[in-house]
Design a protein around this motif. Structure first.
Motif, mmCIF file in Angstrom:
data_model
loop_
_atom_site.group_PDB
_atom_site.id
_atom_site.type_symbol
_atom_site.label_atom_id
_atom_site.label_comp_id
_atom_site.label_asym_id
_atom_site.label_seq_id
_atom_site.Cartn_x
_atom_site.Cartn_y
_atom_site.Cartn_z
ATOM 1 N N PHE A 1 0.820 -1.217 0.000
ATOM 2 C CA PHE A 1 0.000 0.000 0.000
ATOM 3 C C PHE A 1 0.858 1.272 0.000
ATOM 4 N N PRO A 2 1.734 1.492 0.986
ATOM 5 C CA PRO A 2 2.536 2.728 0.964
ATOM 6 C C PRO A 2 3.538 2.770 -0.188
ATOM 7 N N ILE A 3 4.088 1.614 -0.562
ATOM 8 C CA ILE A 3 5.096 1.603 -1.627
ATOM 9 C C ILE A 3 4.497 2.071 -2.941
ATOM 10 N N ARG A 4 3.314 1.558 -3.303
ATOM 11 C CA ARG A 4 2.751 1.944 -4.600
ATOM 12 C C ARG A 4 2.326 3.418 -4.615
ATOM 13 N N LEU A 5 1.842 3.926 -3.480
ATOM 14 C CA LEU A 5 1.483 5.345 -3.436
ATOM 15 C C LEU A 5 2.715 6.222 -3.621
ATOM 16 N N ILE A 6 3.794 5.870 -2.964
ATOM 17 C CA ILE A 6 5.025 6.646 -3.090
ATOM 18 C C ILE A 6 5.569 6.560 -4.515
ATOM 19 N N VAL A 7 5.539 5.371 -5.107
ATOM 20 C CA VAL A 7 6.025 5.201 -6.486
ATOM 21 C C VAL A 7 5.173 6.023 -7.456
ATOM 22 N N ILE A 8 3.866 6.020 -7.274
ATOM 23 C CA ILE A 8 2.971 6.783 -8.152
ATOM 24 C C ILE A 8 3.273 8.276 -8.074
ATOM 25 N N ILE A 9 3.425 8.797 -6.868
ATOM 26 C CA ILE A 9 3.700 10.235 -6.741
ATOM 27 C C ILE A 9 5.071 10.572 -7.309
ATOM 28 N N LEU A 10 6.031 9.671 -7.181
ATOM 29 C CA LEU A 10 7.348 9.893 -7.800
ATOM 30 C C LEU A 10 7.221 9.939 -9.323
ATOM 31 N N ILE A 11 6.366 9.113 -9.892
ATOM 32 C CA ILE A 11 6.115 9.152 -11.338
ATOM 33 C C ILE A 11 5.504 10.491 -11.717
ATOM 34 N N TRP A 12 4.532 10.957 -10.927
ATOM 35 C CA TRP A 12 3.938 12.272 -11.184
ATOM 36 C C TRP A 12 4.991 13.376 -11.132
ATOM 37 N N ILE A 13 5.866 13.296 -10.156
ATOM 38 C CA ILE A 13 6.931 14.300 -10.013
ATOM 39 C C ILE A 13 7.825 14.291 -11.253
ATOM 40 N N GLY A 14 8.138 13.100 -11.765
ATOM 41 C CA GLY A 14 8.973 13.000 -12.954
ATOM 42 C C GLY A 14 8.339 13.669 -14.162
ATOM 43 N N PHE A 15 7.058 13.410 -14.405
ATOM 44 C CA PHE A 15 6.363 14.055 -15.515
ATOM 45 C C PHE A 15 6.273 15.568 -15.305
ATOM 46 N N ALA A 16 5.952 15.980 -14.083
ATOM 47 C CA ALA A 16 5.846 17.420 -13.790
ATOM 48 C C ALA A 16 7.169 18.117 -14.073
ATOM 49 N N TYR A 17 8.266 17.492 -13.669
ATOM 50 C CA TYR A 17 9.591 18.069 -13.906
ATOM 51 C C TYR A 17 9.874 18.198 -15.400
ATOM 52 N N LYS A 18 9.507 17.163 -16.173
ATOM 53 C CA LYS A 18 9.765 17.183 -17.613
ATOM 54 C C LYS A 18 8.986 18.299 -18.302
ATOM 55 N N PHE A 19 7.699 18.425 -17.996
ATOM 56 C CA PHE A 19 6.891 19.486 -18.601
ATOM 57 C C PHE A 19 7.432 20.869 -18.235
ATOM 58 N N TYR A 20 7.746 21.037 -16.964
ATOM 59 C CA TYR A 20 8.235 22.339 -16.481
ATOM 60 C C TYR A 20 9.586 22.672 -17.120
ATOM 61 N N LYS A 21 10.477 21.707 -17.171
ATOM 62 C CA LYS A 21 11.808 21.921 -17.739
ATOM 63 C C LYS A 21 11.720 22.278 -19.219
ATOM 64 N N ASN A 22 10.904 21.547 -19.982
ATOM 65 C CA ASN A 22 10.734 21.852 -21.401
ATOM 66 C C ASN A 22 10.196 23.259 -21.613
#
Length: 408
Positions: A147-168
């Motif tokens: 339960f906690p692992i998948r939530l943390i992994v999901i938010i890390l994925i969101w952070i990765g996409f957010a960083y890519k959009f912002y950086k571009n």
């Protein structure tokens, strides 16, 4: 008419007054959180629910985390559709992702320290949980540490996409490279698919699994409708703040504001449609395994909120937004936006607290509201602080000129 982009209008600096208000909101949230954890020992539905402070924190965290990732979803939709009207407000939505690392910390606290106060299925040592066939059937999904692992992994994925959009987007301010727009469009296609799955999981895990015996296949869409409407409400509030402080100029005009207002109204209707459909199907089938969720919210003092929700969250905003001039007036739209945020809080309170506590308690409502105000204050400070480091609008976007001359 040619729109001039003056540097003074697109380079933001947070005023001391704004900083003070946001710190005051954060302070209110911190005080309410402390009081909640020290005093909110309510009559639980089961012996496992001990401290209602975690429920108060969950409401504020989910609302703000949802708005943050929905801002990235809005960014992705803008890219993949080739939207031009949204260019000058897109930097705001991109900046929402800056809160995601802080949302990750809050979620980690909730699922790390508060899991046993919130989620009955986590008490695997209790006989009633061991002997519960349904909970045992779901234990492959609802278990620690998955339960906690998948939530943390999901938010890390969101952070990765957010960083890519912002950086571009920020890089394009300098390079004016059209390849960055094309890159963002490709990432948008991937993110929309990822978002559909991951947001559904987060909505199920953090909210629906509070009552793990209940089922609804419409849950993720229902939660998304309210969160996305709140995202446009937040956008309107930020636009109001920036316009009031003499930023944007004509780069964001009443036509852009009108589009934000139309989205707010559209998702007001969409929320009502999904919410009614979910309730109607459960009511018509009249299956005890499904109806008990609504029964919990019709007894113990929860009934008035249940009855009020369609009026305060649909009828009132709809009537206020149906008039075209209202959607083009940023002052009026901001007042409606505050109301929408408040009703979204009320709905999340209505979802979270009855799951664990039988009776409505007004103090829990006030303290939860205070905690939510605090988390929103932190969100506002992080977003505005990030805007100080970049242009308020994506000046390198190839569709900017169309956006500047957007009219209806």
């Amino acid at each position: 008419m040619k729109v001039e982009l003056q540097e003074s209008l697109i380079n933001y600096k947070m005023s001391s007054g704004t900083r003070g208000k946001l710190f005051a909101m954060i302070g209110v949230g911190a005080i309410c959180a402390v009081v909640a954890f020290l005093t909110l020992h309510l009559a639980p539905r089961g012996a496992h629910h001990m401290n209602a402070g975690w429920s108060a924190l969950l409401i504020g965290t989910f609302l703000t985390l949802g708005i943050s990732v929905a801002g990235i979803f809005f960014t992705a939709i803008s890219h993949i559709t080739g939207s031009h009207w949204s260019i000058t407000i897109r930097r705001l939505a991109e900046s929402f992702g800056k809160f995601l690392p802080y949302g990750l910390i809050l979620v980690a606290l909730i699922v790390g320290l508060g899991i046993h106060d919130l989620y009955e299925w986590s008490h695997t040592d209790l006989p009633e949980i061991k002997d519960d066939h349904l909970l045992q059937h779901k234990s492959g999904w609802l278990n620690v540490p998955f339960f906690p692992i998948r939530l943390i992994v999901i938010i890390l994925i969101w952070i990765g996409f957010a960083y890519k959009f912002y950086k571009n987007s920020v890089s394009q301010d300098d390079t004016k490279s059209i390849e960055l727009t094309q890159s963002s469009s490709k990432f948008s296609a991937a993110f929309i698919l990822v978002f559909a799955l991951t947001f559904s999981i987060v909505a199920y895990d953090l909210l629906m699994s509070l009552t793990p015996h209940w089922f609804s296949t419409m849950w993720a869409v229902y939660i998304f409708a309210g969160i996305y409407q709140s995202t446009f409400a937040i956008l309107a509030i930020f636009i109001f703040h920036l316009k009031k402080n003499n930023y944007f100029g004509d780069a964001v005009n009443e036509n852009h504001i009108h589009d934000v207002g139309k989205f707010m109204m559209s998702f007001c209707v969409f929320w009502a449609y999904v919410g009614f459909s979910q309730f109607m199907l459960i009511w018509y089938a009249n299956i005890p395994e499904e109806t008990f969720w609504y029964e919990q919210r019709m007894t113990g003092g929860w009934g008035p909120i249940t009855i009020a929700l369609p009026f305060i969250k649909f009828i009132i905003p709809f009537l206020l937004l149906v008039n075209r001039p209202n959607k083009r007036n940023i002052d009026f739209l901001t007042k409606v936006s505050y109301w929408i945020l408040f009703t979204e809080f009320v709905e999340l309170f209505w979802i979270v607290f009855p799951s664990n506590y039988e009776n409505f308690n007004f103090l829990s409502f006030l303290l939860s509201l205070g905690v939510t105000i605090g988390v929103l204050g932190l969100f506002g400070f992080i977003v505005l602080k990030s805007l100080e480091k970049v242009k308020l609008i994506p000046v390198g976007d190839p569709r900017l000129d169309e956006c500047l001359h957007h009219h209806q």
